[in-house]
Write an enzyme that holds these catalytic residues in place. Structure first.
Site, mmCIF file in Angstrom:
data_model
loop_
_atom_site.group_PDB
_atom_site.id
_atom_site.type_symbol
_atom_site.label_atom_id
_atom_site.label_comp_id
_atom_site.label_asym_id
_atom_site.label_seq_id
_atom_site.Cartn_x
_atom_site.Cartn_y
_atom_site.Cartn_z
ATOM 1 N N TYR A 156 2.487 -6.916 -0.985
ATOM 2 C CA TYR A 156 1.593 -6.851 0.148
ATOM 3 C C TYR A 156 2.612 -6.281 1.381
ATOM 4 O O TYR A 156 2.117 -5.385 2.032
ATOM 5 C CB TYR A 156 1.573 -8.331 0.547
ATOM 6 N N LYS A 160 1.945 -2.749 3.291
ATOM 7 C CA LYS A 160 1.732 -2.530 4.793
ATOM 8 C C LYS A 160 2.784 -1.950 5.445
ATOM 9 O O LYS A 160 2.752 -1.285 6.653
ATOM 10 C CB LYS A 160 1.867 -4.082 5.411
#
Ligand code: NAP
Ligand code: G4F
Length: 365
Positions: A156, A160
């Site tokens: 994740y 990002k």
């Protein structure tokens, strides 16, 4: 009337932001994924039927993995502001679905930026990118600010990281108003049920009403800088209203352990607990119950550790330094952690009471 487009409008932040912008006279458009069951509970209160006049809030089917639809929607709306909040936002799940996470979070951001560029909207459309304190991961300094080096610790966070830098790159390459809000954890009564704060406040409410025995948690010693989503939505909007496009850290400047959030949540309804044991054998039991409405026998075990919730690589400590946003924009969080806990616990008590009544009615038949 300004037009805003929100990806992730059905999520916690998207829903609060849509409501916030409608109140400020925006025409708000939201991108929603098709789902087999309706999942619009967070935005039902602002939904308008297509047959109504003067529609101020409109949903469009789309997906961040589908660039042609993203281009078509942006072309149709010609938004003044895009808030790219859509994401596979669960850190633990990103270890199970790393490729999908990257497609949505990293490539999805590129698709939005490219759509604006291809459509010749670089001078008109501002873009907000939902960046995250997860970028700091294995933190290189405490507290973290806009200049702290990143060290992402999950698929994740890595996805990002790409989204963060591609936003900076489009700003510099094409002179776009494209900005990152590096938001630290923010929660609310509508927080997803598998994030730790909501899992705890729902668990506390359901235990208090006899609907659940225990809360099973992972790492109790992780520390997070938790704010209220309502305050953070305002910060997103303020960042987009500045003359110059700049990235900002949004945080409270206070960090708290998971175990302390658990204690505060029980304490909110008059139940005191103590932790005992070590590591995976650690538990918490009730020591005192001061609320006759939610009586729990002292000694009852209400929290236990389950190693399945440990992460392959953990982010142990997040603590943001919101100095830049305070001094340049004048934003500061209005809610303290205690206010957030109160808001979440009592909202979940209300929901659990409803669940209890439904169960009671079913049993009555
Ligand atoms: P959330 O509640 O999980 O909402 C995520 C939203 O993204 C939902 O509307 C979801 O739709 C949508 N979405 C997921 N996959 C999509 C796809 N393929 N195409 C289009 N939309 C998709 O997250 P949140 O807490 O509101 O966070 C908003 C944004 O801020 C996210 O980008 C998150 O990573 C970031 N962020 C959050 C925090 C925080 O503490 N909350 C902190 C920093 C950054 P469904 O409803 O259909 O699932
Ligand atoms: O609530 P969490 O799942 O949030 P996390 O991983 O910090 O991510 C959230 O905040 C980020 C901003 O920093 C966002 F970018 C991201 O989208 C998301 O909104 O976990 C918080 C902490 C972790 O250290 C985790 O290991 O709580 C610990 N934890 C302990 N037991 C647990 C549990 N987390 C979850 N979800 N479930 C547990 O049972």
């Amino acid at each position: 009337m300004k037009k805003a487009l929100i990806t992730g409008v059905t999520g916690q932040d998207g829903a609060y932001l849509a409501e916030f912008l409608i109140k400020r006279d925006y025409e708000v458009h939201g991108i929603k994924r098709r789902s087999s069951l309706i999942n619009t509970s967070r935005i039902d209160h602002i939904y308008q039927d297509l047959q109504e006049e003067n529609i101020r809030f409109k949903l469009h089917y789309g997906d961040l993995t589908d660039s042609s639809t993203i281009i078509r929607i942006i072309q149709e709306i010609q938004p003044d502001e895009i808030y790219n909040l859509g994401a596979m936002s669960h850190v633990q799940v990103s270890f199970d679905n790393p490729e999908y996470t990257t497609d949505v979070n990293a490539m999805g951001t590129l698709r939005v930026l490219e759509a604006v560029r291809i459509l010749g909207l670089t001078k008109k459309t501002k873009i907000y990118q939902a960046s995250t304190s997860e970028l700091y991961g294995w933190v290189q300094e405490v507290p973290q600010n806009e200049r702290t080096p990143f060290y992402p610790r999950s698929p994740y966070a890595v996805s990002k990281l790409y989204a963060y830098w591609i936003t900076v790159n489009y700003r510099e390459a094409y002179k776009m108003f494209a900005v990152n809000g590096i938001l630290f954890n923010h929660e609310s009564p509508t927080r997803g049920e598998t994030f730790v704060t909501r899992k705890i406040t729902m668990g506390v409410a359901r235990i208090a009403l006899g609907l659940q025995e225990k809360i099973y948690l992972g790492n109790l010693d992780a520390q997070r800088d938790w704010g209220h989503a309502k305050d953070y939505i305002e910060a997103m909007w303020l960042i987009m209203q500045q003359k110059r496009p700049e990235d900002f850290v949004i945080a409270t400047g206070v960090t708290t352990k998971i175990r302390d959030f658990v204690e505060m949540s029980f304490s909110e309804i008059g139940i005191e607990i103590e932790f005992f044991g070590m590591g995976v054998d650690e538990k918490a039991r009730v020591t005192n119950c001061n609320n006759p409405d939610f009586y729990i026998e002292p000694g009852k075990e209400v929290v236990a550790v389950d190693a399945r919730y440990f992460r392959p690589t953990e982010v142990d400590l997040l603590l943001g330094n919101p100095e830049k946003v305070k001094s340049k924009i004048g934003w500061y969080p209005k809610n303290r952690l205690q206010d957030l806990v109160k808001d979440m616990v009592w909202s979940d008590i209300k929901a659990a009471t409803k669940e209890q009544h439904i169960r009671g009615n079913i049993a009555g038949y």
